[in-house]
Design a protein around this motif. Structure first.
Motif, PDB file in Angstrom:
ATOM      1  N   ASN A 103       0.864  -1.175   0.000  1.00 50.22           N
ATOM      2  CA  ASN A 103       0.000   0.000   0.000  1.00 50.22           C
ATOM      3  C   ASN A 103       0.897   1.220   0.000  1.00 50.22           C
ATOM      4  OD1 ASN A 103      -2.930  -0.899   0.577  1.00 50.22           O
ATOM      5  ND2 ASN A 103      -1.690  -2.120   1.974  1.00 50.22           N
ATOM      6  N   LYS A 104       0.523   2.214  -0.803  1.00 52.54           N
ATOM      7  CA  LYS A 104       1.362   3.408  -0.856  1.00 52.54           C
ATOM      8  C   LYS A 104       0.487   4.613  -1.179  1.00 52.54           C
ATOM      9  CE  LYS A 104       5.576   5.223  -2.965  1.00 52.54           C
ATOM     10  NZ  LYS A 104       6.670   4.986  -3.905  1.00 52.54           N
ATOM     11  N   ALA A 105       0.799   5.740  -0.553  1.00 47.79           N
ATOM     12  CA  ALA A 105       0.141   7.003  -0.891  1.00 47.79           C
ATOM     13  C   ALA A 105       1.109   7.788  -1.764  1.00 47.79           C
ATOM     14  CB  ALA A 105      -0.199   7.787   0.369  1.00 47.79           C
ATOM     15  N   ILE A 106       0.657   8.144  -2.970  1.00 48.90           N
ATOM     16  CA  ILE A 106       1.503   8.837  -3.933  1.00 48.90           C
ATOM     17  C   ILE A 106       0.926  10.229  -4.168  1.00 48.90           C
ATOM     18  CG2 ILE A 106       2.377   8.806  -6.298  1.00 48.90           C
ATOM     19  CD1 ILE A 106       1.966   5.701  -6.179  1.00 48.90           C
ATOM     20  N   GLU A 107       1.700  11.242  -3.786  1.00 53.69           N
ATOM     21  CA  GLU A 107       1.222  12.611  -4.002  1.00 53.69           C
ATOM     22  C   GLU A 107       1.675  13.070  -5.379  1.00 53.69           C
ATOM     23  OE1 GLU A 107       1.953  15.409  -0.876  1.00 53.69           O
ATOM     24  OE2 GLU A 107       1.616  13.881   0.662  1.00 53.69           O
ATOM     25  N   LEU A 108       0.724  13.553  -6.169  1.00 52.60           N
ATOM     26  CA  LEU A 108       1.032  14.006  -7.516  1.00 52.60           C
ATOM     27  C   LEU A 108       0.638  15.459  -7.692  1.00 52.60           C
ATOM     28  CD1 LEU A 108      -0.209  11.035  -9.739  1.00 52.60           C
ATOM     29  CD2 LEU A 108       2.132  11.573  -9.134  1.00 52.60           C
ATOM     30  N   LYS A 109       1.533  16.223  -8.298  1.00 52.63           N
ATOM     31  CA  LYS A 109       1.187  17.583  -8.698  1.00 52.63           C
ATOM     32  C   LYS A 109       0.234  17.490  -9.887  1.00 52.63           C
ATOM     33  CE  LYS A 109       3.713  20.046  -5.898  1.00 52.63           C
ATOM     34  NZ  LYS A 109       2.882  20.401  -4.761  1.00 52.63           N
ATOM     35  N   ALA A 110      -0.527  18.527 -10.119  1.00 55.66           N
ATOM     36  CA  ALA A 110      -1.546  18.521 -11.173  1.00 55.66           C
ATOM     37  C   ALA A 110      -0.997  18.052 -12.516  1.00 55.66           C
ATOM     38  CB  ALA A 110      -2.153  19.911 -11.312  1.00 55.66           C
ATOM     39  N   GLU A 111       0.206  18.569 -12.882  1.00 61.16           N
ATOM     40  CA  GLU A 111       0.716  18.230 -14.219  1.00 61.16           C
ATOM     41  C   GLU A 111       1.074  16.754 -14.361  1.00 61.16           C
ATOM     42  OE1 GLU A 111       3.831  20.809 -12.030  1.00 61.16           O
ATOM     43  OE2 GLU A 111       1.665  20.751 -12.305  1.00 61.16           O
ATOM     44  N   ASP A 112       1.302  16.053 -13.231  1.00 60.72           N
ATOM     45  CA  ASP A 112       1.607  14.619 -13.292  1.00 60.72           C
ATOM     46  C   ASP A 112       0.368  13.763 -13.076  1.00 60.72           C
ATOM     47  OD1 ASP A 112       4.398  14.863 -13.706  1.00 60.72           O
ATOM     48  OD2 ASP A 112       4.637  15.385 -11.592  1.00 60.72           O
ATOM     49  N   ALA A 113      -0.739  14.387 -12.697  1.00 56.64           N
ATOM     50  CA  ALA A 113      -1.961  13.626 -12.448  1.00 56.64           C
ATOM     51  C   ALA A 113      -2.872  13.732 -13.674  1.00 56.64           C
ATOM     52  CB  ALA A 113      -2.655  14.140 -11.177  1.00 56.64           C
ATOM     53  N   PHE A 114      -3.711  14.753 -13.714  1.00 53.41           N
ATOM     54  CA  PHE A 114      -4.679  14.879 -14.813  1.00 53.41           C
ATOM     55  C   PHE A 114      -4.363  16.053 -15.727  1.00 53.41           C
ATOM     56  CE2 PHE A 114      -6.702  12.591 -11.389  1.00 53.41           C
ATOM     57  CZ  PHE A 114      -7.131  11.461 -12.063  1.00 53.41           C
ATOM     58  N   VAL A 129     -18.892  25.222 -22.311  1.00 53.76           N
ATOM     59  CA  VAL A 129     -18.671  23.844 -21.892  1.00 53.76           C
ATOM     60  C   VAL A 129     -17.172  23.588 -21.784  1.00 53.76           C
ATOM     61  CG1 VAL A 129     -19.117  21.411 -22.410  1.00 53.76           C
ATOM     62  CG2 VAL A 129     -20.770  23.156 -23.122  1.00 53.76           C
ATOM     63  N   ASP A 130     -16.755  23.047 -20.635  1.00 57.04           N
ATOM     64  CA  ASP A 130     -15.348  22.767 -20.381  1.00 57.04           C
ATOM     65  C   ASP A 130     -15.113  21.263 -20.519  1.00 57.04           C
ATOM     66  OD1 ASP A 130     -12.787  22.469 -19.410  1.00 57.04           O
ATOM     67  OD2 ASP A 130     -13.097  23.707 -17.632  1.00 57.04           O
ATOM     68  N   PHE A 131     -14.262  20.896 -21.487  1.00 52.55           N
ATOM     69  CA  PHE A 131     -13.969  19.482 -21.708  1.00 52.55           C
ATOM     70  C   PHE A 131     -12.681  19.030 -21.029  1.00 52.55           C
ATOM     71  CE2 PHE A 131     -16.815  20.491 -25.235  1.00 52.55           C
ATOM     72  CZ  PHE A 131     -17.708  19.429 -25.147  1.00 52.55           C
ATOM     73  N   ASN A 132     -12.083  19.896 -20.201  1.00 52.91           N
ATOM     74  CA  ASN A 132     -10.921  19.461 -19.427  1.00 52.91           C
ATOM     75  C   ASN A 132     -11.365  18.413 -18.416  1.00 52.91           C
ATOM     76  OD1 ASN A 132      -8.521  21.133 -20.189  1.00 52.91           O
ATOM     77  ND2 ASN A 132      -9.968  22.793 -19.767  1.00 52.91           N
ATOM     78  N   HIS A 133     -10.441  17.535 -18.009  1.00 56.24           N
ATOM     79  CA  HIS A 133     -10.754  16.555 -16.965  1.00 56.24           C
ATOM     80  C   HIS A 133     -11.179  17.326 -15.710  1.00 56.24           C
ATOM     81  CE1 HIS A 133     -10.296  13.471 -13.931  1.00 56.24           C
ATOM     82  NE2 HIS A 133     -10.266  12.578 -14.903  1.00 56.24           N
ATOM     83  N   PRO A 134     -12.228  16.861 -15.027  1.00 56.67           N
ATOM     84  CA  PRO A 134     -12.704  17.599 -13.828  1.00 56.67           C
ATOM     85  C   PRO A 134     -11.608  17.817 -12.784  1.00 56.67           C
ATOM     86  CG  PRO A 134     -14.175  15.750 -14.332  1.00 56.67           C
ATOM     87  CD  PRO A 134     -13.048  15.689 -15.323  1.00 56.67           C
ATOM     88  N   LEU A 135     -10.581  16.962 -12.777  1.00 54.36           N
ATOM     89  CA  LEU A 135      -9.504  17.119 -11.802  1.00 54.36           C
ATOM     90  C   LEU A 135      -8.278  17.825 -12.386  1.00 54.36           C
ATOM     91  CD1 LEU A 135      -9.688  13.646 -10.034  1.00 54.36           C
ATOM     92  CD2 LEU A 135     -10.636  15.823  -9.264  1.00 54.36           C
ATOM     93  N   ALA A 136      -8.397  18.326 -13.620  1.00 48.50           N
ATOM     94  CA  ALA A 136      -7.271  19.055 -14.214  1.00 48.50           C
ATOM     95  C   ALA A 136      -6.923  20.246 -13.330  1.00 48.50           C
ATOM     96  CB  ALA A 136      -7.630  19.523 -15.623  1.00 48.50           C
ATOM     97  N   GLY A 137      -5.633  20.456 -13.148  1.00 48.27           N
ATOM     98  CA  GLY A 137      -5.193  21.604 -12.366  1.00 48.27           C
ATOM     99  C   GLY A 137      -5.176  21.365 -10.867  1.00 48.27           C
ATOM    100  N   GLN A 138      -5.527  20.149 -10.429  1.00 46.00           N
ATOM    101  CA  GLN A 138      -5.543  19.876  -8.995  1.00 46.00           C
ATOM    102  C   GLN A 138      -4.436  18.899  -8.609  1.00 46.00           C
ATOM    103  OE1 GLN A 138      -8.975  19.814  -6.715  1.00 46.00           O
ATOM    104  NE2 GLN A 138     -10.388  19.992  -8.425  1.00 46.00           N
ATOM    105  N   ASP A 139      -3.777  19.197  -7.488  1.00 51.57           N
ATOM    106  CA  ASP A 139      -2.830  18.241  -6.912  1.00 51.57           C
ATOM    107  C   ASP A 139      -3.659  17.169  -6.207  1.00 51.57           C
ATOM    108  OD1 ASP A 139      -0.957  20.052  -7.757  1.00 51.57           O
ATOM    109  OD2 ASP A 139      -0.515  20.833  -5.763  1.00 51.57           O
TER     110      ASP A 139
END
Length: 143
Positions: free
Chosen positions: A59-70, A122-132
């Motif tokens: 089990n691991k918790a991986i913190e990702l900055k927005a640019e590495d996530a969505f 209408v915004d077609f970006n991923h809903p989590l775009a820009g979020q860590d």
């Protein structure tokens, strides 16, 4: 026990948490784990590199900055449409997520962010775009 490496087929459960601790998505809610192959492009390289070396039951918790996530929101993914295009029973209101047909015929989710007169934004970006985010992963299988 095999460890995750390049080209491994990995089956895992994940939970995506936002900065405030709220859960954005979880395979536990869907009742089945996710499966993918390291290097197939479905995850960012940075996220994959965090998984390499893990074994079954880790089990691991991986913190990702927005640019590495969505990714970061792309202004090209925000479109203005004529309200007349929205027909049928569906309510057109800010915050509604609707499916639109993309150029390839695939459905793309878009969220209505603004309505001004007959113009609907209408915004077609991923809903989590820009979020860590933090991915909490539980490795179930490595092949």
């Amino acid at each position: 026990m095999s460890k995750i490496s390049q080209d491994s087929a990995v089956t895992l459960h994940f939970t995506i948490k936002l900065k405030d601790g709220s859960i954005a998505d979880s395979t536990h809610n869907m009742g089945k784990p996710a499966k993918f192959i390291i290097g197939d492009g479905s995850l960012s390289e940075n996220f994959e590199s965090c998984l390499i070396g893990l074994s079954v039951n880790d089990n691991k918790a991986i913190e990702l900055k927005a640019e590495d996530a969505f990714g970061l929101p792309n202004p090209d993914n925000v479109h203005h449409m004529d309200r007349a295009k929205f027909v049928g029973d569906s309510e057109v209101e800010v915050g509604t997520i609707m499916a639109f047909s993309g150029p390839d015929g695939m459905e793309i989710p878009g969220i209505i962010t603004e309505i001004v007169g007959d113009s609907v934004t209408v915004d077609f970006n991923h809903p989590l775009a820009g979020q860590d985010v933090t991915f909490e992963v539980e490795i179930l299988e490595v092949e």
